[in-house]
Motif scaffolding. Structure first.
Motif, PDB file in Angstrom:
ATOM      1  N   SER A 144      26.978  52.734 -23.337  1.00 12.54           N
ATOM      2  CA  SER A 144      28.310  52.435 -22.878  1.00 12.54           C
ATOM      3  C   SER A 144      29.219  53.666 -22.860  1.00 12.54           C
ATOM      4  O   SER A 144      28.937  54.653 -23.858  1.00 12.54           O
ATOM      5  N   TYR A 145      30.006  53.952 -21.978  1.00 19.11           N
ATOM      6  CA  TYR A 145      30.652  55.217 -22.109  1.00 19.11           C
ATOM      7  C   TYR A 145      32.157  54.791 -21.455  1.00 19.11           C
ATOM      8  O   TYR A 145      32.625  53.978 -20.875  1.00 19.11           O
ATOM      9  N   VAL A 146      33.187  55.688 -21.994  1.00 19.60           N
ATOM     10  CA  VAL A 146      34.612  55.653 -21.566  1.00 19.60           C
ATOM     11  C   VAL A 146      34.773  56.747 -20.715  1.00 19.60           C
ATOM     12  O   VAL A 146      34.658  57.995 -20.818  1.00 19.60           O
ATOM     13  N   THR A 186      35.926  51.244 -20.411  1.00 16.92           N
ATOM     14  CA  THR A 186      34.504  51.363 -20.824  1.00 16.92           C
ATOM     15  C   THR A 186      33.412  50.836 -19.942  1.00 16.92           C
ATOM     16  O   THR A 186      33.867  49.722 -19.350  1.00 16.92           O
ATOM     17  N   TRP A 187      32.402  51.673 -19.543  1.00 18.25           N
ATOM     18  CA  TRP A 187      31.652  51.043 -18.726  1.00 18.25           C
ATOM     19  C   TRP A 187      30.073  50.768 -19.234  1.00 18.25           C
ATOM     20  O   TRP A 187      29.710  51.659 -20.268  1.00 18.25           O
ATOM     21  N   ASP A 188      29.671  49.836 -19.128  1.00 13.90           N
ATOM     22  CA  ASP A 188      28.234  49.265 -19.686  1.00 13.90           C
ATOM     23  C   ASP A 188      27.105  49.929 -18.707  1.00 13.90           C
ATOM     24  O   ASP A 188      27.216  49.267 -17.698  1.00 13.90           O
TER      25      ASP A 188
END
Length: 80
Positions: A42-44, A50-52
């Protein structure tokens, strides 16, 4: 360096863990991204969302795998 691991997803990280456990110190792990996790990350973004990436379902019937994941992530995070 004699061993190259490509990709820092669960399998690549597991390979590195196993190499360490086996006493190897002549390996390197490479990934094209600037963060680890592969399709289990995941990243912001810049806006704070936040993206999975990929699915975040983790399951196994392999005792060794389950033990390593539990040790790495903690018993509260991963149960089998």
């Amino acid at each position: 360096m004699r061993i190259v691991v490509l990709g820092s997803g669960p399998t690549g990280l597991g390979a590195g863990w196993r190499l360490n456990q086996s006493g190897h110190d002549d390996w390197r792990l490479f990934d094209r991204m600037d963060r680890i996790g592969g399709l289990s990350t995941s990243y912001v973004d810049e806006a704070g969302f936040t993206w999975d990436v990929g699915g975040h379902v983790l399951f196994s019937h392999f005792e060794l795998f389950d033990g390593v994941v539990e040790k790495a992530l903690g018993g509260d995070y991963y149960s089998h």
